[in-house]
Scaffold this active site. Structure first.
Site, mmCIF file in Angstrom:
data_model
loop_
_atom_site.group_PDB
_atom_site.id
_atom_site.type_symbol
_atom_site.label_atom_id
_atom_site.label_comp_id
_atom_site.label_asym_id
_atom_site.label_seq_id
_atom_site.Cartn_x
_atom_site.Cartn_y
_atom_site.Cartn_z
ATOM 1 C CB CYS A 19 18.960 -4.849 -6.343
ATOM 2 S SG CYS A 19 20.261 -6.063 -6.374
HETATM 3 C C1 UDX Z 1 21.410 -1.272 -7.605
HETATM 4 C C2 UDX Z 1 22.057 -0.306 -6.624
HETATM 5 O O1 UDX Z 1 22.523 0.850 -7.328
HETATM 6 C C3 UDX Z 1 23.240 -0.997 -5.926
HETATM 7 O O2 UDX Z 1 23.808 -0.105 -4.984
HETATM 8 C C4 UDX Z 1 22.703 -2.246 -5.225
HETATM 9 O O3 UDX Z 1 23.765 -2.928 -4.569
HETATM 10 C C5 UDX Z 1 22.063 -3.173 -6.241
HETATM 11 O O4 UDX Z 1 20.993 -2.482 -6.924
HETATM 12 P P1 UDX Z 1 21.834 -2.207 -10.024
HETATM 13 O O5 UDX Z 1 20.484 -2.803 -9.847
HETATM 14 O O6 UDX Z 1 22.942 -3.050 -10.529
HETATM 15 O O7 UDX Z 1 22.348 -1.588 -8.591
HETATM 16 O O8 UDX Z 1 21.692 -1.013 -11.062
HETATM 17 P P2 UDX Z 1 21.570 0.557 -11.013
HETATM 18 O O9 UDX Z 1 22.640 1.101 -11.860
HETATM 19 O O10 UDX Z 1 21.429 1.055 -9.631
HETATM 20 O O11 UDX Z 1 20.164 0.798 -11.770
HETATM 21 C C6 UDX Z 1 19.012 0.212 -11.237
HETATM 22 C C7 UDX Z 1 17.861 0.504 -12.205
HETATM 23 O O12 UDX Z 1 17.516 1.889 -12.161
HETATM 24 C C8 UDX Z 1 18.199 0.190 -13.657
HETATM 25 O O13 UDX Z 1 17.077 -0.423 -14.280
HETATM 26 C C9 UDX Z 1 18.444 1.567 -14.270
HETATM 27 O O14 UDX Z 1 18.088 1.606 -15.655
HETATM 28 C C10 UDX Z 1 17.493 2.427 -13.474
HETATM 29 N N1 UDX Z 1 17.927 3.819 -13.410
HETATM 30 C C11 UDX Z 1 19.051 4.129 -12.717
HETATM 31 C C12 UDX Z 1 17.158 4.807 -14.011
HETATM 32 O O15 UDX Z 1 16.146 4.507 -14.648
HETATM 33 N N2 UDX Z 1 17.554 6.100 -13.920
HETATM 34 C C13 UDX Z 1 18.678 6.469 -13.247
HETATM 35 O O16 UDX Z 1 18.998 7.645 -13.214
HETATM 36 C C14 UDX Z 1 19.463 5.449 -12.636
#
Ligand code: UDX
Length: 442
Positions: free
Chosen positions: A272
């Site tokens: 996403c």
């Molecule tokens: C995301 C959105 O959060 C969600 O609302 C949407 O519907 C789909 O995309 P997702 O991709 O499943 O969800 O994962 P998420 O937990 O949001 O993390 C996304 C990426 O950001 C991951 O690679 C995670 O490692 C990274 N991340 C997240 C960070 O590097 N630091 C953070 O503090 C949070």
């Protein structure tokens, strides 16, 4: 208010479609899911989820086997006939230039439009896929009307209901949303979709379909930008003798900022964030409002995985060495390898002449096909055996519990923590050279 029949149809059984369908069934609505892959349909009907998602197997066991509220089918006409609301949950990948690829949506909407043309029953078509602003009221509405010969809002309903599901916690996110967003072409379409969410106690926001589409993109783009922001702060902190963890804590205590999505690391991946930020950036250029901020979020994220190699190279040259990657999935609690930082890190190390081993507790087949050029291991012990350095890429809980003696089997005592989760003080006291992303360079 008109009493609606609320049988649910779902097109596409990925983590959005299948989780949404299962959760709607768990609310008591009859659900029929359509997919084009026979094996997926068969496994869903045996309550075996074709995707890895916490709690989904138990939920399918309940709604498919015990309550018989959800079934999957290959037959579009059956899905259509047995549904009053049809949720389109199909992939919207990135095209080469980063813009959205609506191929799956276009072809499915045409098929649904043809079925609409043959019925006099009221149906509401609900786009749940992430589509750029203007898609539902534009290409979706046009194709539906052309292929059905009917009028939107008069002969059928049309709405856009974005999901905010995080992989790994998608069921909980569905059941405990911060808000429900429903964009609709008419009040009747809005009320039809709203009927499914009557039991939720959160805010239900009514907007236009383009408003709902933009809310989804703006939410993901903001969260991705927040991650790139803290990653840039981390990169600066390393040079200033400051630990970014303390900075994240200090700013996160401001409730205007909040502590969430301030974990510095090797960057964001997944199906996403990268795709959605690229698509919104492409839209910003198309409407002659190019977003410098979105471009910077993407550029920062593209370089961030390589920061752990920069840290490693302050200790050793990687040429000819064997490097172990701890964690491969784009984040914990999923086997999803889409845009995973581990892919960039592995390929860069291979280009530099290193040998690379990788281990992930859950991402096995997905990791093998995403990164074929490395040795895939089945345990942390196997991974660490005789490597010259280890890089923590994905913060799986099993890595947080590792003790210094677990690393004894390494050739060199070099550990790079790309997600800032290891007990680096204890490791350093045990004689390990530990570099932590976003920590003062000693
Ligand atoms: C995301 C959105 O959060 C969600 O609302 C949407 O519907 C789909 O995309 P997702 O991709 O499943 O969800 O994962 P998420 O937990 O949001 O993390 C996304 C990426 O950001 C991951 O690679 C995670 O490692 C990274 N991340 C997240 C960070 O590097 N630091 C953070 O503090 C949070």
């Amino acid at each position: 208010m008109t009493q609606f029949s609320t049988r649910v149809g779902v097109v596409g059984t990925g983590y959005v479609g299948l989780v949404s369908g299962a959760c709607f069934a768990d609310l008591g609505f009859p659900v029929i899911c359509l997919d084009v892959v026979p094996e997926k349909v068969e496994s869903i009907n045996q309550a075996q989820p074709p995707i890895f998602e916490n709690g989904l197997e138990e939920l399918l066991q309940k709604v498919v086997i015990e309550e018989q509220l959800l079934k999957a089918t290959l037959d579009r006409e059956e899905m259509f006939t047995k549904s009053d609301l049809i949720f389109v949950c199909l992939p919207t990948p990135s095209s080469e230039d980063g813009s959205i690829d609506l191929g799956y949506i276009r072809s499915e909407i045409k098929e649904i439009g043809m079925l609409l043309g043959k019925t006099s029953e009221w149906k509401t078509i609900v786009v749940k896929s992430t589509v750029v602003p203007g898609t539902t009221s534009g290409v979706v509405k046009t194709i539906l009307e052309e292929s059905s010969g009917k009028q939107t809002g008069i002969d059928f309903g049309l709405a856009m209901n974005p999901e905010f599901l995080m992989e790994g916690v998608a069921i909980n996110n569905f059941s405990n949303p911060d808000r429900i967003v429903i964009g609709a072409v008419t009040d009747k379409s809005f009320n039809h979709v709203k009927a499914l969410y009557e039991s939720f106690d959160c805010e239900i926001q009514k907007t236009t379909t383009s408003g709902a589409e933009m809310i989804k993109y703006a939410a993901n783009s903001f969260l991705a930008t927040k991650v790139s922001f803290i990653n840039e702060i981390a990169n600066i902190c390393e040079m200033l003798g400051v630990d970014v963890g303390e900075v994240a804590l200090g700013i996160g205590l401001d409730d205007r900022i909040s502590p969430r999505f301030l974990r510095a690391g090797v960057g964001f991946g997944g199906s996403c964030f990268p795709k959605d930020v690229k698509a919104l950036y492409a839209v910003s250029k198309q409407v002659s409002r190019p977003s410098n901020l979105l471009k910077a979020t993407l550029d920062t994220n593209e370089m961030q995985p390589l920061r752990v190699i920069d840290l490693l190279e302050t200790l050793i040259s990687v040429q000819g060495k064997t490097i172990g990657l701890m964690g491969l999935a784009f984040k914990p609690d999923t086997d999803d390898m889409r845009e995973a930082p581990s892919i960039v890190i592995a390929n860069n190390l291979l280009q530099k002449g290193a040998k690379v081993k990788g281990y992930d507790p859950i991402a096995k087949e997905t990791a093998r096909s995403a990164i074929p050029g490395i040795t895939h291991c089945n345990s942390v012990a196997d991974l660490l055996q005789e490597v010259d350095a280890a890089i923590l890429v994905t913060e799986w809980s099993e890595f947080r519990e590792l003790k210094p003696q677990d690393f004894e089997r390494m050739n060199n005592k070099i550990i790079i923590d790309g997600r800032r989760v290891l007990d680096w003080v204890t490791l350093q006291d045990s004689g390990y050279s530990v570099k932590v992303l976003g920590q003062a360079v000693p």
